[in-house]
Design an enzyme around this catalytic site. Structure first.
Site, PDB file in Angstrom:
ATOM      1  N   HIS A  85      -3.300  -0.502   5.007  1.00  0.00           N
ATOM      2  CA  HIS A  85      -4.747  -0.320   5.109  1.00  0.00           C
ATOM      3  C   HIS A  85      -5.453  -1.003   3.937  1.00  0.00           C
ATOM      4  O   HIS A  85      -5.019  -0.874   2.798  1.00  0.00           O
ATOM      5  CB  HIS A  85      -5.063   1.180   5.115  1.00  0.00           C
ATOM      6  CG  HIS A  85      -6.427   1.514   5.620  1.00  0.00           C
ATOM      7  ND1 HIS A  85      -7.571   1.238   4.898  1.00  0.00           N
ATOM      8  CD2 HIS A  85      -6.846   2.081   6.773  1.00  0.00           C
ATOM      9  CE1 HIS A  85      -8.620   1.649   5.595  1.00  0.00           C
ATOM     10  NE2 HIS A  85      -8.210   2.159   6.742  1.00  0.00           N
ATOM     11  N   GLY A 166     -21.191   3.107 -13.549  1.00  0.00           N
ATOM     12  CA  GLY A 166     -19.931   2.939 -14.278  1.00  0.00           C
ATOM     13  C   GLY A 166     -19.807   1.575 -14.929  1.00  0.00           C
ATOM     14  O   GLY A 166     -20.742   0.778 -14.906  1.00  0.00           O
ATOM     15  N   HIS A 171     -11.438  -0.049 -13.172  1.00  0.00           N
ATOM     16  CA  HIS A 171     -10.566   0.901 -13.877  1.00  0.00           C
ATOM     17  C   HIS A 171      -9.154   0.334 -13.761  1.00  0.00           C
ATOM     18  O   HIS A 171      -8.708   0.018 -12.665  1.00  0.00           O
ATOM     19  CB  HIS A 171     -10.686   2.266 -13.201  1.00  0.00           C
ATOM     20  CG  HIS A 171      -9.923   3.364 -13.882  1.00  0.00           C
ATOM     21  ND1 HIS A 171      -8.552   3.400 -13.948  1.00  0.00           N
ATOM     22  CD2 HIS A 171     -10.355   4.468 -14.554  1.00  0.00           C
ATOM     23  CE1 HIS A 171      -8.173   4.484 -14.598  1.00  0.00           C
ATOM     24  NE2 HIS A 171      -9.248   5.155 -14.984  1.00  0.00           N
ATOM     25  N   ALA A 174      -7.037   2.726 -11.491  1.00  0.00           N
ATOM     26  CA  ALA A 174      -7.682   3.365 -10.333  1.00  0.00           C
ATOM     27  C   ALA A 174      -8.643   2.432  -9.592  1.00  0.00           C
ATOM     28  O   ALA A 174      -9.168   2.781  -8.531  1.00  0.00           O
ATOM     29  CB  ALA A 174      -8.433   4.620 -10.762  1.00  0.00           C
ATOM     30  N   GLY A 175      -8.888   1.233 -10.114  1.00  0.00           N
ATOM     31  CA  GLY A 175      -9.700   0.246  -9.403  1.00  0.00           C
ATOM     32  C   GLY A 175     -11.157   0.627  -9.279  1.00  0.00           C
ATOM     33  O   GLY A 175     -11.823   0.935 -10.269  1.00  0.00           O
TER      34      GLY A 175
END
Lengths: 301, 301
Positions: A85, A166, A171, A174-175
């Site tokens: 996915h 942000g 990140h 964590a992207g």
């Protein structure tokens, strides 16, 4: 859970579909909380993805979502993630759906609150998508996510892909996350009395919005091999404006030109009561019907 | 009100439709009670009758009903009562309808409990009717009530009309009460594109149970003078067995022979959600649908 209160649904998608221990830890913040109810969670090993469905009041739901996002950031390393996915982050996407006593405008505001808070708390870049998008290019999740985790660092350097909240870079583990409000989706499939996939494709093309069909309808043709039939598989993206019965009748009308019959349909997952009432009202021409006449609504209100 | 609990509906009919002060006092026991909710009350001056609709858990609902019956016995004197609607007592009839997490068998047992207690407490003779009837002759309220208040004293002397509970003679001022459990009624009317009342009568005759039609359907033809059309007015007495769509389609089929179109329908008052879902499922041929897929059911459960 009091029905006098506002209720939102939240369907966060996490990039972990294999490690049951990690999945349990990510789902856990939705359990045993006052004013939050975990309705469902489904993991997929091939997709390597976890989809959680929960409902609750805004305050409590925000707490659960933020807690689960924190756990996911701790446990998921996108640099090692493989799955079929498309995905761009440990928490790939967090849609909020207004369910009860809450307007879309309120749901949008709420999603922005959550986006701002998680971005600050976890140093996580967030794109606002769907109804919450600040620019039209970010409405469509597929466009936002294009390039996926691996190319996000580069994509984010371009001014048009500066995150809404942000830091201006991904990140490391964590992207990136997309957060937004959207209408409830209804997964509605109509079965055709033929095994000719070309007919399903042609009908899907004619009923879906993108190629000239109904405004709030996405559709593809798919083959149901075991049943030996084909299906027009639809995502109804706003059942209040494009009714289920309308897409059903349109598929029927389109099928007619191929001499093919509609032989049934299915609703996958959850559907708002209003979508079914609307259907009953249409077919029997019920005049001046209001939801207040539904016994259960009177009980539960 | 917790949905984990059993919920009954109660629709007591009182023989007072004119004195607003008395009506308020009779309705009052259904107000402000924990686990009881007053849904509606309607009075009719011509009928000189009050119909209250309330729902609640068995324990709390029994208390409210018994309290309201006590007030009605104090305030209503049937010896002075005049009204168009047939009646045999100050509290003419008290039907209980299973709504949630409660079976018909439980509702029947509950109605017998209430009948026994009010009979003892108020020295009121009670007939069990509908599903609670101990003998077939008492199922039909019209048969039980035949002779009305004025002839009840005499009727009760015959062995076959000895009350199920309470004294063997009428309460001097409050008469007699029928208590029982029944399925929810759905008042469903289908409008015809004609002003010919004979056609409405003929169709009503063909669709109703008593003259060869559908098992759980009562029907009459009526004229809607202002609209210049006629209507088949139906009481669906068990929508779980005789679906709304079935009576709708049958009226349509019968209308066809007169070259008349069905031009709409209406549902008067409350309808259980299941009756509408059933209709949507029929018209779109939705396969394997369960009520659990309705979002609101998941929220409220």
């Amino acid at each position: 859970m009091s029905d006098m209160n506002k209720i939102l649904e939240c369907v966060p998608n996490f990039s972990e579909g294999r490690d049951l221990d990690k999945i349990d830890k990510i789902v856990n913040p939705f359990r045993g909380k006052r004013d939050v109810k975990l309705l469902d969670f489904q993991r997929d090993e091939d997709h390597n993805r976890l989809v959680v469905t929960a409902i609750g009041g805004p305050v409590a739901l925000k707490q659960s979502v933020m807690e689960a996002m924190g756990v996911a950031i701790d446990l998921i390393d996108m640099r090692k993630h493989k799955g079929q996915h498309p995905r761009m982050g440990a928490i790939d996407v967090v849609p909020f759906i207004p369910v009860r006593n809450i307007s879309m405008t309120e749901a949008i505001d709420f999603s922005k609150d959550v986006a701002k808070e998680v971005a600050e708390k976890y140093a996580l870049p967030v794109y606002l998508y769907e109804e919450s998008a600040m620019v039209p290019e970010r409405q469509n999740l597929a466009v936002v996510r294009k390039g996926e985790f691996e190319k996000m660092a580069e994509k984010m350097k371009t001014p048009e892909w500066k995150p809404d909240f942000g830091p201006g870079e991904i990140h490391p583990s964590a992207g990136v996350t997309a957060i937004g409000a959207r209408m409830p989706l209804v997964a509605f499939n109509v079965n055709l009395g033929t095994d000719d996939i070309k007919i399903a494709h042609a009908i899907a093309k004619n009923v879906r919005h993108i190629s000239g069909g109904l405004r709030y309808c996405k559709a593809i043709g798919i083959a149901l091999k075991e049943k030996g039939i084909v299906q027009v598989s639809m995502n109804m993206t706003d059942y209040t404006k494009t009714s289920l019965y309308r897409s059903f009748e349109l598929v029927k009308a389109e099928a007619k030109r191929y001499g093919v019959n509609v032989i049934g349909s299915e609703i996958v997952g959850l559907v708002p009561m209003e979508a079914l009432i609307d259907t009953a009202v249409y077919y029997m021409g019920i005049e001046n019907f209001t939801t207040e006449q539904v016994l259960e609504v009177r009980i539960w209100e």
